[in-house]
Design a protein around this motif. Structure first.
Motif: not given
Length: 267
Positions: A22-35
């Motif tokens: 739901n963030c097609p803008e690419g502002a969110l990623q899962i890194i080290d098990g967290k958003a």
């Protein structure tokens, strides 16, 4: 600059990833098990990801952040294909971000990328529309013409980002006023953008304060006219507007019009 942006509670976040699509803008990623919010530039602060978080770890806050850059976002969007482009354009349009929508469409055209036809969706009753931009002729209104300039009018349905609120004079009216006051269109509504709600019977008063504050924050409002009935419970209309102005930190000229239960103008 200070603006709305996403904040993630890392203690609550389970890393499920439901927010990511739901963030097609690419502002969110899962890194080290967290958003994680990876870039202020990519987050528009509209909060499409919030409703997808099952543990309530995401919220919008107002803080100092780099300005959102639609052109940079589109560089990321187009690499993800047509479906992501459509999702992003729908996202902007549904939140009334028509200026950003135009930037996105122009980016596609400048790079010879087909502009997709957006599918219709959502409730037709909440579809934003703008009508005549100028004041209507008073004689025409007296003859039955409407002075309404936009849709929707119910505060619950109104989009805080709607561009027709820019540089507008607002009429914030209790529900009963238009039914009681025969000159509502001619004397109160003409030339104004309309917002209606009931301060007694509607349940989400705190939500109304928050939504009005967002409208006041995101737009330059020229003036506010509050129309309420003379009955005591309708005084909540004024209270809600004042709380929203205080929350928004805005000083906008306000006038109050009080209508009697017999339909007369009491002020």
């Amino acid at each position: 600059m200070k603006r709305k942006i996403i904040e993630i509670d890392q203690e609550k976040c389970t890393g499920c990833g439901k927010c990511i699509p739901n963030c097609p803008e690419g502002a969110l990623q899962i890194i080290d098990g967290k958003a994680r919010l990876i870039s202020d530039l990519f987050c528009d602060g509209l909060g499409a990801c919030i409703g997808e978080c099952p543990v309530g770890a995401i919220r919008t806050v107002e803080r100092e952040a780099e300005p959102y850059d639609e052109a940079k976002v589109m560089e990321t969007i187009v690499k993800q294909g047509e479906n992501t482009i459509i999702a992003h354009l729908k996202h902007l349009k549904s939140h009334g971000e028509f200026k950003l929508f135009d930037i996105a469409v122009n980016y596609l055209r400048e790079h010879d990328i087909p502009v997709p036809v957006l599918p219709h969706g959502g409730c037709p009753g909440s579809l934003m529309k703008r009508f005549a931009a100028q004041k209507a002729d008073k004689d025409a209104i007296a003859g039955g013409a409407s002075a309404l300039r936009q849709w929707p009018i119910q505060l619950k349905l109104l989009n805080p980002g709607a561009e027709y609120v820019d540089n507008a004079d607002l009429l914030i009216s209790a529900d009963c006023v238009a039914h009681a006051y025969g000159s509502f269109h001619r004397e109160l509504l003409n030339g104004r953008i309309l917002v209606v709600f009931c301060p007694k019977l509607d349940s989400d008063i705190d939500g109304y304060v928050e939504k009005l504050s967002q409208i006041f924050q995101r737009h330059d409002i020229r003036s506010i006219t509050i129309a309420r009935m003379e009955v005591p419970c309708c005084g909540g209309t004024v209270m809600i507007v004042k709380k929203a102005l205080e929350l928004a930190g805005k000083d906008i000229p306000v006038a109050v019009r009080i209508i009697g239960i017999d339909g007369s103008l009491r002020d």
